[in-house]
Design an enzyme around this catalytic site. Structure first.
Site: not given
Ligand code: 13P
Length: 340
Positions: A220, A178
């Site tokens: 992600k 991510e």
């Molecule tokens: P949000 O969808 O609230 O951005 O959170 C997702 C997430 O895991 C952020 O690290």
């Protein structure tokens, strides 16, 4: 490394019409969310809150392929003695775990952060596997501002993501990679595109260097949106077109799935964008959600910390899960929101 297992789990995480629930808010972040609705954040309130989401059936079974947990939650036992991990598994969903230790100021680079947590990670992953985790998450944070992000911060964060991913795969845990480009600030959509492109190119170069098995990971990313304070906001179709163009330029088709973060978009915006993206298909990867706020906001408000509100809160959560599930298929439409 068991490649068959990694690929099987990665594919299950992005199974048709399903997506991930990011319930891995750290104790600090969940306190902020609870503060906003006037609920004290205690071990018990956090447990009760997560428990009612994981007990929302059949929404969990039908729409949620996996749940990202925080260290406290993966060890927690429900009010009736059932481990929360068991509730997730019983719904046919996969337990996952956030393993990074947060984004810390990066020395020498004012306004930028580097995500920590690599030291000792191999042993922590072994423990988490024994607790039931089959996938993990590590979040790098890239902010857009004057003179930032720098190449050095992008590279350091991409390198850490790749080292994390290698440790995960060695432990037979699917890494969610991510790299979040924040939507704070007033930058244009074009700037978000350019920064996210630089970040993703760097991330995949580092993943290649670290010999990551691409079939056994999930990306992600953020969508390509203008900053929240930008005077010119983008149409849903513009977000979808830019996001798909970007991803096609950056993400190898060997990656089984892309699961977006919501990043501060409203619940309906996040759903509408995901739907519009999938309507541009067929795409080389499964494209779905891994939402935190955009799956939980309405449910949190409906709950407000009161046991008698749990059925209404579960209905709100089930609705959001269903809407996003339809969006993952490209079958959502605005009137379905009103029909709830
Ligand atoms: P949000 O969808 O609230 O951005 O959170 C997702 C997430 O895991 C952020 O690290």
């Amino acid at each position: 490394m068991n490649k068959d297992q990694l690929e099987r789990v990665a594919r299950a995480m992005v199974a048709k019409g399903k997506g991930l629930l990011a319930a891995d808010e750290s104790s600090g972040t969940i306190k902020k969310r609870f503060d906003a609705i006037g609920i004290p954040s205690t071990v018990e309130t956090r447990r009760d809150y997560r428990e009612f989401m994981f007990r929302t059936r059949p929404a969990m079974d039908q729409h949620i392929s996996g749940v990202i947990l925080y260290d406290e939650t993966i060890r927690q036992i429900g009010a009736d003695g059932t481990p929360l991990v068991k509730l997730i598994e019983t719904a046919g969903s996969l337990p996952g775990i956030k393993v990074d230790l947060g984004a810390k100021p990066m020395p020498g680079f004012p306004g930028e952060t580097i995500t920590e947590g690599l030291d000792g990670l191999a042993n922590r992953l072994k423990d988490y596997y024994a607790l039931g985790a089959r996938f993990a998450k590590w979040r790098a944070v890239i902010d857009i501002g004057e003179g930032i992000p720098t190449h050095a911060a992008i590279k350091a964060n991409a390198h850490a993501l790749a080292r994390y991913a290698a440790l995960c795969q060695e432990a037979n845990i699917v890494p969610i990679v991510e790299p979040e480009v924040l939507m704070d600030g007033g930058h244009t959509q074009a700037r978000c595109y350019d920064v996210t492109e630089a970040v993703l190119k760097c991330v995949f170069s580092e993943l290649y260097d670290q010999r990551i098995f691409l079939e056994g990971m999930i990306l992600k990313p953020n969508m390509v949106v203008p900053g929240k304070k930008a005077p010119q906001q983008a149409q849903v179709a513009e977000v979808a077109a830019a996001t798909v163009r970007l991803l096609k330029n950056c993400v190898p088709s060997a990656v089984p799935g892309i699961a977006f973060l919501s990043g501060g978009q409203s619940e309906v915006e996040a759903t509408a964008h995901l739907d519009a993206i999938n309507q541009l298909g067929p795409l080389p990867w499964a494209v779905t959600f891994s939402y935190g706020r955009a799956l939980q906001e309405a449910a949190q408000k409906a709950w407000a910390g009161k046991p008698e509100n749990i059925p209404a809160a579960q209905a709100a959560f089930a609705h959001r899960a269903r809407m996003n599930s339809l969006a993952a298929l490209g079958e959502w439409s605005e009137p379905l929101e009103a029909a709830a």
